[in-house]
Design a protein around this motif. Structure first.
Motif, PDB file in Angstrom:
ATOM      1  N   ASP A   1       5.421  -5.124   2.071  1.00 40.60           N
ATOM      2  CA  ASP A   1       5.220  -3.883   1.328  1.00 40.60           C
ATOM      3  C   ASP A   1       3.851  -3.879   0.639  1.00 40.60           C
ATOM      4  O   ASP A   1       3.688  -4.448  -0.441  1.00 40.60           O
ATOM      5  CB  ASP A   1       6.332  -3.700   0.298  1.00 40.60           C
ATOM      6  CG  ASP A   1       6.411  -2.291  -0.240  1.00 40.60           C
ATOM      7  OD1 ASP A   1       5.376  -1.585  -0.206  1.00 40.60           O
ATOM      8  OD2 ASP A   1       7.496  -1.888  -0.690  1.00 40.60           O
TER       9      ASP A   1
ATOM     10  N   ARG B   1       3.308   4.260   3.198  1.00 43.67           N
ATOM     11  CA  ARG B   1       3.233   4.971   1.922  1.00 43.67           C
ATOM     12  C   ARG B   1       4.091   6.231   1.952  1.00 43.67           C
ATOM     13  O   ARG B   1       4.671   6.612   0.948  1.00 43.67           O
ATOM     14  CB  ARG B   1       1.794   5.373   1.614  1.00 43.67           C
ATOM     15  CG  ARG B   1       0.992   4.300   0.990  1.00 43.67           C
ATOM     16  CD  ARG B   1      -0.302   4.866   0.511  1.00 43.67           C
ATOM     17  NE  ARG B   1      -1.294   4.795   1.578  1.00 43.67           N
ATOM     18  CZ  ARG B   1      -2.583   4.682   1.374  1.00 43.67           C
ATOM     19  NH1 ARG B   1      -3.050   4.655   0.155  1.00 43.67           N
ATOM     20  NH2 ARG B   1      -3.403   4.606   2.378  1.00 43.67           N
TER      21      ARG B   1
ATOM     22  N   PHE C   1       6.082 -12.901  -2.533  1.00 44.45           N
ATOM     23  CA  PHE C   1       4.913 -12.162  -2.997  1.00 44.45           C
ATOM     24  C   PHE C   1       3.740 -12.533  -2.118  1.00 44.45           C
ATOM     25  O   PHE C   1       3.656 -13.676  -1.626  1.00 44.45           O
ATOM     26  CB  PHE C   1       4.594 -12.498  -4.468  1.00 44.45           C
ATOM     27  CG  PHE C   1       5.615 -11.949  -5.416  1.00 44.45           C
ATOM     28  CD1 PHE C   1       5.572 -10.620  -5.815  1.00 44.45           C
ATOM     29  CD2 PHE C   1       6.626 -12.762  -5.904  1.00 44.45           C
ATOM     30  CE1 PHE C   1       6.525 -10.112  -6.675  1.00 44.45           C
ATOM     31  CE2 PHE C   1       7.591 -12.255  -6.768  1.00 44.45           C
ATOM     32  CZ  PHE C   1       7.534 -10.932  -7.150  1.00 44.45           C
TER      33      PHE C   1
ATOM     34  N   ARG D   1       2.457  -1.647  -0.961  1.00 41.82           N
ATOM     35  CA  ARG D   1       2.475  -0.922  -2.232  1.00 41.82           C
ATOM     36  C   ARG D   1       2.602  -1.886  -3.395  1.00 41.82           C
ATOM     37  O   ARG D   1       2.030  -1.675  -4.459  1.00 41.82           O
ATOM     38  CB  ARG D   1       3.642   0.075  -2.287  1.00 41.82           C
ATOM     39  CG  ARG D   1       3.614   1.150  -1.217  1.00 41.82           C
ATOM     40  CD  ARG D   1       4.905   1.944  -1.184  1.00 41.82           C
ATOM     41  NE  ARG D   1       6.059   1.053  -1.202  1.00 41.82           N
ATOM     42  CZ  ARG D   1       7.235   1.335  -1.754  1.00 41.82           C
ATOM     43  NH1 ARG D   1       7.431   2.488  -2.347  1.00 41.82           N
ATOM     44  NH2 ARG D   1       8.214   0.467  -1.713  1.00 41.82           N
ATOM     45  N   THR D   2       3.396  -2.964  -3.197  1.00 43.21           N
ATOM     46  CA  THR D   2       3.716  -3.887  -4.288  1.00 43.21           C
ATOM     47  C   THR D   2       3.159  -5.293  -4.072  1.00 43.21           C
ATOM     48  O   THR D   2       3.231  -6.120  -4.980  1.00 43.21           O
ATOM     49  CB  THR D   2       5.243  -4.009  -4.435  1.00 43.21           C
ATOM     50  OG1 THR D   2       5.784  -4.504  -3.205  1.00 43.21           O
ATOM     51  CG2 THR D   2       5.871  -2.664  -4.772  1.00 43.21           C
TER      52      THR D   2
ATOM     53  N   SER E   1       4.459  -7.448  -1.975  1.00 40.51           N
ATOM     54  CA  SER E   1       5.641  -8.297  -1.893  1.00 40.51           C
ATOM     55  C   SER E   1       6.419  -7.935  -0.639  1.00 40.51           C
ATOM     56  O   SER E   1       6.034  -7.051   0.121  1.00 40.51           O
ATOM     57  CB  SER E   1       6.523  -8.111  -3.133  1.00 40.51           C
ATOM     58  OG  SER E   1       7.021  -6.790  -3.184  1.00 40.51           O
TER      59      SER E   1
ATOM     60  N   TRP F   1      13.053   0.127   3.869  1.00 40.25           N
ATOM     61  CA  TRP F   1      13.876  -0.573   2.879  1.00 40.25           C
ATOM     62  C   TRP F   1      15.348  -0.171   2.907  1.00 40.25           C
ATOM     63  O   TRP F   1      16.192  -0.914   2.431  1.00 40.25           O
ATOM     64  CB  TRP F   1      13.326  -0.361   1.466  1.00 40.25           C
ATOM     65  CG  TRP F   1      12.149  -1.211   1.139  1.00 40.25           C
ATOM     66  CD1 TRP F   1      10.857  -0.797   0.968  1.00 40.25           C
ATOM     67  CD2 TRP F   1      12.127  -2.623   0.929  1.00 40.25           C
ATOM     68  NE1 TRP F   1      10.045  -1.869   0.674  1.00 40.25           N
ATOM     69  CE2 TRP F   1      10.799  -3.004   0.633  1.00 40.25           C
ATOM     70  CE3 TRP F   1      13.104  -3.612   0.958  1.00 40.25           C
ATOM     71  CZ2 TRP F   1      10.428  -4.309   0.371  1.00 40.25           C
ATOM     72  CZ3 TRP F   1      12.735  -4.920   0.695  1.00 40.25           C
ATOM     73  CH2 TRP F   1      11.412  -5.259   0.408  1.00 40.25           C
TER      74      TRP F   1
ATOM     75  N   ARG G   1      -3.605  -4.382   0.534  1.00 41.54           N
ATOM     76  CA  ARG G   1      -2.724  -3.614  -0.348  1.00 41.54           C
ATOM     77  C   ARG G   1      -3.148  -2.156  -0.283  1.00 41.54           C
ATOM     78  O   ARG G   1      -4.302  -1.845  -0.030  1.00 41.54           O
ATOM     79  CB  ARG G   1      -2.861  -4.099  -1.804  1.00 41.54           C
ATOM     80  CG  ARG G   1      -2.517  -5.560  -2.041  1.00 41.54           C
ATOM     81  CD  ARG G   1      -1.055  -5.788  -2.275  1.00 41.54           C
ATOM     82  NE  ARG G   1      -0.466  -4.965  -3.298  1.00 41.54           N
ATOM     83  CZ  ARG G   1      -0.362  -5.287  -4.581  1.00 41.54           C
ATOM     84  NH1 ARG G   1      -0.817  -6.441  -5.010  1.00 41.54           N
ATOM     85  NH2 ARG G   1       0.212  -4.457  -5.435  1.00 41.54           N
TER      86      ARG G   1
ATOM     87  N   ASP H   1      13.019 -13.170  -0.952  1.00 40.42           N
ATOM     88  CA  ASP H   1      11.887 -12.372  -1.430  1.00 40.42           C
ATOM     89  C   ASP H   1      10.627 -13.218  -1.486  1.00 40.42           C
ATOM     90  O   ASP H   1      10.691 -14.438  -1.670  1.00 40.42           O
ATOM     91  CB  ASP H   1      12.185 -11.821  -2.830  1.00 40.42           C
ATOM     92  CG  ASP H   1      13.309 -10.801  -2.813  1.00 40.42           C
ATOM     93  OD1 ASP H   1      13.189  -9.809  -2.077  1.00 40.42           O
ATOM     94  OD2 ASP H   1      14.311 -11.009  -3.536  1.00 40.42           O
TER      95      ASP H   1
END
Length: 188
Positions: free
Chosen positions: A139, A113, A167, A141-142, A144, A120, A186, A165
């Motif tokens: 990640d 965070r 999810f 945060r998302t 994904s 990235w 998450r 990519d």
């Protein structure tokens, strides 16, 4: 040997002196020292643990999804990094000192965070430079992430040519192993 080598040695010696006196984790990049003072959060550490366990279920006994010390280091390039998970053969873990990054099968990062650009941007630049063939980012945060592979030369240096990519909830392939991303934590 690059011109970064003397500067790198100076930074490395400074970090060795600070090792047990300053909290946090240190890494060295072409831009300088990265200091992450924040302790990893519970969702971060739980994600690392779950990924390691899921990977190791399908791995042969002579391959590890390693989450400890030491760092990976390329002194002539002037880069020292510490992946959250290093997929590496047990034989390449033998000996002393930092791991040779070119022996890693894959590096896996769980985005923090406090400093998401480290994973990235910075590590996405450094890992192909170090010759790490596969780099996976998760990640929280998302919910994904992405898996990068196929290092190729560019005018800006080595870069990954392939990005896949995903999810959370989908299966993801990292090198030779496919794992589930179901129920990964998450960040709130």
């Amino acid at each position: 040997m690059t011109t970064a080598f003397p500067l790198y040695r100076t930074m490395r010696e400074a970090l060795d002196r600070l090792d047990d006196t300053v909290p946090g984790k240190f890494e060295i990049t072409k831009e300088g020292i990265v200091h992450d003072m924040m302790a990893p959060s519970r969702p971060h550490e739980l994600t690392v643990l779950q990924l390691r366990r899921r990977l190791e279920k399908g791995m042969p006994e002579d391959i590890a999804a390693h989450t400890g010390e030491p760092d990976v280091e390329d002194e002539p390039q002037g880069v020292m990094r510490h992946p959250d998970i290093m997929v590496i053969s047990m034989a390449d873990m033998e000996g002393d000192g930092s791991f040779d990054p070119r022996t890693l099968i894959a590096a896996i990062e769980v985005v923090s965070r406090s400093n998401p650009d480290n994973d990235w941007v910075g590590k996405l630049r450094d890992y192909p430079l170090l010759g790490i063939p596969v780099y996976a980012i998760f990640d929280p945060r998302t919910g994904s992430g992405a898996v990068f592979s196929d290092i190729h030369a560019t005018p800006d240096g080595p870069r990954y040519a392939t990005r896949k990519d995903f999810f959370y909830g989908e299966d993801v392939t990292i090198a030779d192993w496919t794992i589930s991303t179901d129920d990964l934590p998450r960040y709130p």
